[in-house]
Design a protein around this motif. Structure first.
Motif, PDB file in Angstrom:
ATOM      1  N   LEU A  26      -2.694  -1.777   4.693  1.00  0.00           N
ATOM      2  CA  LEU A  26      -1.444  -1.582   5.426  1.00  0.00           C
ATOM      3  C   LEU A  26      -1.466  -2.309   6.767  1.00  0.00           C
ATOM      4  CD1 LEU A  26      -0.816   2.190   4.667  1.00  0.00           C
ATOM      5  CD2 LEU A  26       0.458   0.247   3.768  1.00  0.00           C
ATOM      6  N   LYS A  31       2.422  -3.821   1.236  1.00  0.00           N
ATOM      7  CA  LYS A  31       3.455  -2.819   0.983  1.00  0.00           C
ATOM      8  C   LYS A  31       2.779  -1.560   0.460  1.00  0.00           C
ATOM      9  CE  LYS A  31       6.963  -6.214  -0.121  1.00  0.00           C
ATOM     10  NZ  LYS A  31       7.962  -6.658  -1.084  1.00  0.00           N
ATOM     11  N   SER A  32       3.458  -0.447   0.591  1.00  0.00           N
ATOM     12  CA  SER A  32       2.875   0.818   0.134  1.00  0.00           C
ATOM     13  C   SER A  32       2.563   0.789  -1.357  1.00  0.00           C
ATOM     14  CB  SER A  32       3.803   1.982   0.457  1.00  0.00           C
ATOM     15  OG  SER A  32       5.035   1.828  -0.200  1.00  0.00           O
ATOM     16  N   SER A  33       3.314   0.023  -2.132  1.00  0.00           N
ATOM     17  CA  SER A  33       3.071  -0.046  -3.572  1.00  0.00           C
ATOM     18  C   SER A  33       1.700  -0.647  -3.890  1.00  0.00           C
ATOM     19  CB  SER A  33       4.173  -0.844  -4.261  1.00  0.00           C
ATOM     20  OG  SER A  33       4.242  -2.160  -3.739  1.00  0.00           O
ATOM     21  N   THR A  39       5.653   5.422  -1.968  1.00  0.00           N
ATOM     22  CA  THR A  39       6.762   4.506  -2.204  1.00  0.00           C
ATOM     23  C   THR A  39       7.252   3.845  -0.924  1.00  0.00           C
ATOM     24  OG1 THR A  39       8.325   6.342  -2.023  1.00  0.00           O
ATOM     25  CG2 THR A  39       7.531   5.783  -4.228  1.00  0.00           C
ATOM     26  N   SER A  40       6.808   4.340   0.222  1.00  0.00           N
ATOM     27  CA  SER A  40       7.220   3.782   1.509  1.00  0.00           C
ATOM     28  C   SER A  40       6.060   3.871   2.489  1.00  0.00           C
ATOM     29  CB  SER A  40       8.414   4.564   2.059  1.00  0.00           C
ATOM     30  OG  SER A  40       8.662   4.209   3.407  1.00  0.00           O
ATOM     31  N   VAL A  41       5.954   2.891   3.363  1.00  0.00           N
ATOM     32  CA  VAL A  41       4.895   2.945   4.373  1.00  0.00           C
ATOM     33  C   VAL A  41       5.097   4.133   5.301  1.00  0.00           C
ATOM     34  CG1 VAL A  41       4.262   0.512   4.314  1.00  0.00           C
ATOM     35  CG2 VAL A  41       6.072   1.270   5.857  1.00  0.00           C
ATOM     36  N   SER A  85       8.447  -1.821  10.346  1.00  0.00           N
ATOM     37  CA  SER A  85       7.172  -2.268  10.913  1.00  0.00           C
ATOM     38  C   SER A  85       7.379  -3.340  11.978  1.00  0.00           C
ATOM     39  CB  SER A  85       6.281  -2.869   9.822  1.00  0.00           C
ATOM     40  OG  SER A  85       5.929  -1.902   8.883  1.00  0.00           O
TER      41      SER A  85
END
Length: 92
Positions: A26, A31-33, A39-41, A85
């Motif tokens: 991160l 990406k969080s995936s 599903t989201s940072v 971000s």
């Protein structure tokens, strides 16, 4: 057998090995995936906190623009509760 340029993360189950790897991913812009953990940072922010900051420090042995970065390259990522971000490269 082992290179001095290779790092290992070892420990018992549940000791945080994956958390360290996810922080590095991160921090460097994944990406969080890519972490298989959300599903989201924004989901990586501590519950109740408005944002989080991740700082990754890399050793620069001189092969990547040593005159500009010096012996260390630092990447900082700030993530707010909406998943937005911002990056900073304080030493460049």
């Amino acid at each position: 057998m082992c290179s001095s340029d290779l790092n290992y993360i070892i420990g018992d189950n549940g000791s945080g090995k994956s958390a360290i790897l996810n922080g590095i991913l991160l921090g460097l812009g994944a990406k969080s995936s890519a972490t298989d953990r959300g599903t989201s940072v924004a989901g990586f922010i501590q519950h109740g906190a408005p944002s989080c900051k991740i700082e990754v420090s890399l050793t620069n042995d001189g092969s990547l623009d040593f005159d500009r970065y010096g012996d260390k390259i630092v990447v900082r990522r700030h993530i707010d509760s909406r998943g937005v971000s911002k990056y900073a490269y304080p030493d460049s």
